[in-house]
Design an enzyme around this catalytic site. Sequence first.
Site, mmCIF file in Angstrom:
data_model
loop_
_atom_site.group_PDB
_atom_site.id
_atom_site.type_symbol
_atom_site.label_atom_id
_atom_site.label_comp_id
_atom_site.label_asym_id
_atom_site.label_seq_id
_atom_site.Cartn_x
_atom_site.Cartn_y
_atom_site.Cartn_z
ATOM 1 N N THR A 278 0.815 -1.189 -0.033
ATOM 2 C CA THR A 278 0.168 0.108 -0.052
ATOM 3 C C THR A 278 0.954 1.202 -0.078
ATOM 4 O O THR A 278 1.820 1.322 0.327
ATOM 5 C CB THR A 278 -0.848 0.053 1.318
ATOM 6 N N ASP A 279 0.388 2.447 -0.413
ATOM 7 C CA ASP A 279 0.812 3.743 -0.106
ATOM 8 C C ASP A 279 0.798 3.849 1.625
ATOM 9 O O ASP A 279 -0.037 2.986 1.903
ATOM 10 C CB ASP A 279 0.055 4.950 -0.844
ATOM 11 N N TRP A 280 1.462 4.891 1.929
ATOM 12 C CA TRP A 280 1.435 4.913 3.471
ATOM 13 C C TRP A 280 0.096 5.565 4.001
ATOM 14 O O TRP A 280 -0.569 6.279 3.545
ATOM 15 C CB TRP A 280 2.315 5.963 3.895
ATOM 16 N N PHE A 281 -0.570 4.493 4.725
ATOM 17 C CA PHE A 281 -1.906 4.401 5.270
ATOM 18 C C PHE A 281 -2.776 4.500 4.337
ATOM 19 O O PHE A 281 -4.334 4.970 4.649
ATOM 20 C CB PHE A 281 -1.989 5.712 6.229
ATOM 21 N N GLY A 282 -2.630 3.798 3.222
ATOM 22 C CA GLY A 282 -3.666 3.730 2.242
ATOM 23 C C GLY A 282 -4.688 2.641 2.410
ATOM 24 O O GLY A 282 -4.297 1.595 3.030
#
Length: 798
Positions: A278-282
Amino acid sequence: MKFKIFLLIALVSPSFMMAQQAGKTVPQLGKSPIRDVIAAMTLEEKAKLVVGLGFRFGPQNGPTVGKTEVKVPGAAGNTFAIPRLGIPSITVADGPAGLRISPYRNKDSSKSYFATAFPVGTLIASSWDTSIAYKVGKAMGSEVHDYGVDILLGPALNIHRNPLGGRNFEYYSEDPIVSGYITSSVVNGLQSNGIGTSIKHFAANNQETNRSTVNTIVSERALREIYLKGFEITVKKSNPWTVMSSYNFINGTYTSEDYDLLTTILRKEWGYKGLVMTDWFGGKDPVAQMKAGNDLLMPGTAQQSQRIQSAVEHDSLDGKVLDANVERVLNLILKTPGYKNYKYSDHPDLQKDAAVSRMAASEGMILLRNEGNALPIKKGANIALFGNTSYDIIAGGTGSGDVNKAYTISLAQGLKNAGFNLQSSLTGSYEKYIEEAKSKRPPQRNMFMAPKPIDEMVLSSDLINSQANNADYAIITIGRNAGEGADRRVENDFELTSFEKDLIQNVGSAFHAKNKKLIVVLNIGGVIEVASWRDKVDGILLAWQPGLEAGNAISDILSGKVNPSGKLATTFPVEYKDVPSAKNFPGKEFTDKATTGNFGMKLVPAEVIYEEGIYVGYRYYNTYNVQPAYEFGYGLSYTDFKYENLKLNSTTLKGKITISLTVKNTGRVAGKEVVQLYIKAPGKNLDKPNEELKGFAKTKLLGPGQSQLVSFVINTSDIASFDTESSSWVAEQGSYVVEVGASSRNFKLKSSFNLPKNMTTEKVHKVLVPQQNIQEFKKPSSESTSTIFELNNFRIGS
C-alpha cells in the site's frame, strides 16, 4: 469448559508454538522450503509480517507495531522480523528523484549521509532517451545499496492528466508509451544494483486534492489504454520487485482493496509475480486488502495486524489467502541486501553520481524559443541576472519526492563556473535580499508543503536601465514548486504573477532598446502558461527541476557546451481552459460526509469523472484541432536535422513490420535528435485519436554532415485498441498512416501499410466497470469546429 478454553489459547500462542518446536530444528528462511517456513509461523507472526513496523514522525513517536531498531534513520518504513525463522526486517525509503534519508544522525553533524538529487521525472522523460534513464536509475540505486536500504519507493509513473497536478514533476509524461519505456529503463538501472523498486501509484492517481477519498470514475477503455498501459509496459519490461497501490478509489473501490486491479489484471493478465504494498496508510480495510492481493500494509499499525489475525480466527479471511500474502513477502525478503547481510558502506560515490545528474539534466532540458539565434551565449559575456530563483534555484519538488542533498548549484554560481561575468551590483542586491528574507521565515514544519515563495525583489526602472546599459544579456529565471498533498492553482502559479509579467515587460523593453537579448529560464516542476509573454523575450529554456547540479547543467545549455536535445513529454496549452480535463479537475466534494482520518486530518469524500476518456494531452489537441502553445514532442536545437529515406519492409502488416529512416545533421554543430513515430489508425468502428505515438528513439551525437539509420518494429498489438464491448484488444482492418517527425505536429515523412482483416490481439477480463454514465469525448466529425466537444453518452455496468 475452562480447560478447553485454556488449551485453545495455548495452542495458538507463539510461546506455545515455539516451545513445541524447541526440541526440533526450526525451518530457516533461505535454507528450508518457504512453505515449511510458513507452516512454522504462528498466526500472530503471519499477521505481523504483512504489516509494516510503523511510522516515525520524530523521537517522541515510536513505531506503532512491535519493536524495531532504526537501521536507516529517515527511511520510510521497515518490515517485521522473525529472528527464530531467519527472517530479517527490510528497509524501504523514498523517493523518485533520489534516496530520501536523514542527512545527520544522533545530532552529530560531523558525519553526513547526503544523497544525490537527480533531475525530476518529467525532465528525465523529456530526454526521450532510455539509456539516460537507465544511467540515472543505476546511479540512484548505487546510493540506495550503499546506504543499506532494500527497496526504493519509486519510480512514479502516473499520467499528466492535468497541468495542475501537484506531483506531476515526479511523473514522466501525458503519454503511456513514454511513461512505460522511461520507467522500465529507470527500474532496470535501479535493480541492477541488487535493490528493489516500488513503481507507483497503481493506478489513476492523477491528483493530490482529496487523494485518499476521491473516487476516480473512468471508462474501461481509458483506464486500459491511458492509465494502466505504462504500468503494464514497466511490469513486462523490467519486473519491478514491488508495486505500490494508490490512495484513490477506481469506480467505487479502493485500489488497495480491489482484487480485479491487483490480481485479475496485474497478476493474471500481466503475469506479475512480485509483491504489492500500500501507499502509506492507504485504504481502509486490511482484510479486504489481503483478499485483493495487497500483500504488505505500510507503514503499518497494530490494529491492522490484530484485524487480520481476528479475521482468520473467525473465518472471514481464508488462511490460505494470508499464506499467499506471506509467501510473497518472504520471496521479496530473500532477494534483498538486508537478507544477504550486505555490509553497506554508508559512503556512496556522490561526486560520480553528481556528474550523472548534471549530464542527465542537460539531456532533458528543452529549448522552447530561440529568436535570432539568441542562444548560445558567447563565453565571457556580461549578464544581468534577474529573479529570486536565479539565486535560489529549485532542485526538485517537495514531499516524498524531495532529497536531502549536500548542496544545490544556483544559476548564478553555474554561470560563473561557465566563465560568464555577472553584474555584481545586481547579484549582490539579490543575494542580500534573499538571505534577509529567509532569516525571517518561520520554521518549516510540514515536509509535504513547500515554504511560501519569497516575494520578488522590487526593481526600479533606473536599476533596470542601468543593467541594460552595462550588460550584454539579461536572464530572468521563473521558479515554481509543488509537491505531495496539494495541487497547483491557475492564478499566480500556472499563470505568471503580475510582478513576473511586469519584470519580463520592463527588462525586455530596456534591453531590446539597446538591441540586446532577454532569455527566460523556466525552473518549474509542471506546465505553466507561456503564450501571453513569449513574444516579449528572445529565448526560453525549459530547465524543469534539474537536481543538485542545476546551475551547472543550465549553464551547459546556455553556453553551448551542450546542444539542447530535450523534447516535451507533456503539452503546454495556450490557456488553462484549453486543457481537456479543465472542467472536471479535481472533481467535486461531498463536504456533508466529511470524516476525520489519521492524525486528525479531515477526509472529504469526492469524485472525479474522466469525461475526456482517451483524449488526454496531444491525443485531444491534435484530434480537436486545438492549437497548443508548444506541442507534445516539441523542442529546438542549435543545429538542424533532415529526415529522409523512410522505408517499410512491407506494405502489409502480418504480425510485425519494420520501419526505418535516416536522420542527418545538416547544421554547423554536433547535436542529437529525438525521432518520433506516430500512427494514424482507420478508426472505422472504434473511436480513435488523429494519431498516437507508437515509438521513439534518440540518435547518438551526430556531427555536422553525419547521419544515422533509425529503425522501429511495430507489432499488431502495438496498433490495437481496447474494445469495451468484447473486452478485447482489437486492431481494425484498413490503412494505417505512418508519420515520422520531430513532434506530434511536425511530421517530416509519411507512408502507410495495410492490415488485411480485423485482428484480436488479446482477450481480457471484463473488470473495473464504472457503475454510472460517463459522457466521454468522441472524435469530432470533419464538419465539427475545433471549439465544440462531441460527447459519447453511454451506459456502462449495472
